[in-house]
Design a protein around this motif. Structure first.
Motif, PDB file in Angstrom:
ATOM      1  N   LYS A  12      30.810  -6.492  -5.881  1.00  0.00           N
ATOM      2  CA  LYS A  12      29.774  -6.672  -6.909  1.00  0.00           C
ATOM      3  C   LYS A  12      30.269  -6.162  -8.257  1.00  0.00           C
ATOM      4  O   LYS A  12      30.052  -6.807  -9.283  1.00  0.00           O
ATOM      5  N   ASP A  67      21.002  -2.869  -8.611  1.00  0.00           N
ATOM      6  CA  ASP A  67      20.377  -4.082  -8.067  1.00  0.00           C
ATOM      7  C   ASP A  67      19.901  -3.829  -6.639  1.00  0.00           C
ATOM      8  O   ASP A  67      20.389  -2.931  -5.959  1.00  0.00           O
ATOM      9  N   ASP A  68      18.934  -4.629  -6.233  1.00  0.00           N
ATOM     10  CA  ASP A  68      18.496  -4.595  -4.839  1.00  0.00           C
ATOM     11  C   ASP A  68      18.174  -6.024  -4.426  1.00  0.00           C
ATOM     12  O   ASP A  68      17.598  -6.790  -5.216  1.00  0.00           O
ATOM     13  N   THR A  69      18.555  -6.371  -3.212  1.00  0.00           N
ATOM     14  CA  THR A  69      18.399  -7.758  -2.745  1.00  0.00           C
ATOM     15  C   THR A  69      17.704  -7.790  -1.402  1.00  0.00           C
ATOM     16  O   THR A  69      17.921  -6.914  -0.560  1.00  0.00           O
ATOM     17  N   SER A  84      16.112  -5.684   4.449  1.00  0.00           N
ATOM     18  CA  SER A  84      17.141  -6.625   4.902  1.00  0.00           C
ATOM     19  C   SER A  84      18.380  -5.949   5.478  1.00  0.00           C
ATOM     20  O   SER A  84      18.962  -6.423   6.452  1.00  0.00           O
ATOM     21  N   PHE A  94      25.537  -6.769  10.590  1.00  0.00           N
ATOM     22  CA  PHE A  94      25.025  -8.029  10.032  1.00  0.00           C
ATOM     23  C   PHE A  94      24.622  -8.968  11.165  1.00  0.00           C
ATOM     24  O   PHE A  94      23.600  -9.645  11.103  1.00  0.00           O
ATOM     25  N   PHE A 148      28.790 -12.662   3.844  1.00  0.00           N
ATOM     26  CA  PHE A 148      28.356 -11.473   4.575  1.00  0.00           C
ATOM     27  C   PHE A 148      26.857 -11.585   4.841  1.00  0.00           C
ATOM     28  O   PHE A 148      26.205 -12.539   4.398  1.00  0.00           O
ATOM     29  N   GLY A 149      26.326 -10.597   5.532  1.00  0.00           N
ATOM     30  CA  GLY A 149      24.876 -10.507   5.734  1.00  0.00           C
ATOM     31  C   GLY A 149      24.300 -11.754   6.391  1.00  0.00           C
ATOM     32  O   GLY A 149      24.787 -12.226   7.429  1.00  0.00           O
ATOM     33  N   TYR A 150      23.286 -12.318   5.768  1.00  0.00           N
ATOM     34  CA  TYR A 150      22.562 -13.458   6.332  1.00  0.00           C
ATOM     35  C   TYR A 150      23.155 -14.804   5.886  1.00  0.00           C
ATOM     36  O   TYR A 150      22.552 -15.853   6.138  1.00  0.00           O
ATOM     37  N   LYS A 171      29.530 -19.977  -4.068  1.00  0.00           N
ATOM     38  CA  LYS A 171      28.312 -19.171  -3.852  1.00  0.00           C
ATOM     39  C   LYS A 171      27.920 -18.448  -5.139  1.00  0.00           C
ATOM     40  O   LYS A 171      26.751 -18.392  -5.497  1.00  0.00           O
ATOM     41  N   HIS A 176      21.442 -15.826  -5.855  1.00  0.00           N
ATOM     42  CA  HIS A 176      20.362 -14.975  -6.363  1.00  0.00           C
ATOM     43  C   HIS A 176      20.920 -13.869  -7.260  1.00  0.00           C
ATOM     44  O   HIS A 176      20.414 -13.617  -8.343  1.00  0.00           O
ATOM     45  N   ARG A 177      22.021 -13.219  -6.781  1.00  0.00           N
ATOM     46  CA  ARG A 177      22.589 -12.118  -7.568  1.00  0.00           C
ATOM     47  C   ARG A 177      23.157 -12.658  -8.888  1.00  0.00           C
ATOM     48  O   ARG A 177      22.954 -12.072  -9.942  1.00  0.00           O
TER      49      ARG A 177
END
Ligand code: IMP
Length: 192
Positions: A12, A67-69, A84, A94, A148-150, A171, A176-177
């Motif tokens: 990030k 930030d938070d997602t 999440s 994950f 990563f993640g979802y 991506k 979103h980020r």
């Protein structure tokens, strides 16, 4: 102008450094000599982003942001949302989170979802928030290896590939980020 990013995630930090207008220099928490974790005790993304940004501001009294997602799934009443990272429990992987989402969505036709990022910025003694949203649907099973993640179960609206089938630059163009970061950068450009 100095701006501290309250994140320990080097991907990030690198992404944001590459986009930031000249005249502003980004410092990670590591570069500021802080390597601890900040507790995310809020019940919304807005509150958690503020908690992290306020904490860094209280330490350094410099311009900073956090930030938070969360992934918000309609058929799960907005879950996992702010939880999440730890939907399947503390220290879950994950994969555990993905498996639990798919299990909880079994038998549902309501698979629409969105990723939402909130950035909280302390700038010249004022506070600002920026939001980025990507709408999409949750697939029936994981597809793709990247990200990563979802990412393997999120199919962004208007695309035929999940986030995990996209390369990083694809991506990053629609995420979103990226949307939230670009809004903050537009604001900063108007300031320097
Ligand atoms: P964070 O606020 O960016 O740390 O994100 C919280 C959690 O949301 C992460 O641990 C991931 O599970 C998930 N997440 C955040 N961003 C993404 C993404 O771009 N793709 C997939 N999952 C994500």
């Amino acid at each position: 102008m100095k701006l501290i990013f309250a994140s320990g995630n080097k991907h990030k930090v690198g992404e944001i450094k590459s986009k930031i207008p000249t005249g502003i220099e980004i410092f990670s928490m590591k570069e500021m000599g802080f390597e601890g974790d900040i507790d995310e005790t809020g019940q919304t993304l807005e509150v958690n982003a503020k908690i992290k940004s306020d904490f860094i501001y209280s330490l350094f009294h410099e311009n900073c942001f956090a930030d938070d997602t969360g992934l918000e799934i309609k058929g799960l009443n907005g879950a996992p949302g702010v939880y999440s990272a730890r939907y399947a429990g503390a220290n879950c992987s994950f994969q555990d989170n993905v498996d639990l989402v798919l299990k909880n969505l079994k038998g549902t036709n309501e698979r629409s979802a969105r990723f939402r990022t909130v950035i909280h910025l302390h700038w010249k003694n004022q506070e600002f928030q920026f939001e980025g949203i990507v709408n999409g649907t949750i697939t029936e099973s994981p597809i793709g290896e990247a990200g990563f993640g979802y990412d393997p179960i999120f199919l962004p609206r208007g695309f035929k590939k999940t986030f995990a089938e996209m390369n990083l630059s694809e991506k990053n163009e629609i995420s979103h980020r990226a949307i939230a970061v670009n809004k903050m950068i537009d604001f900063l450009r108007s300031e320097v």
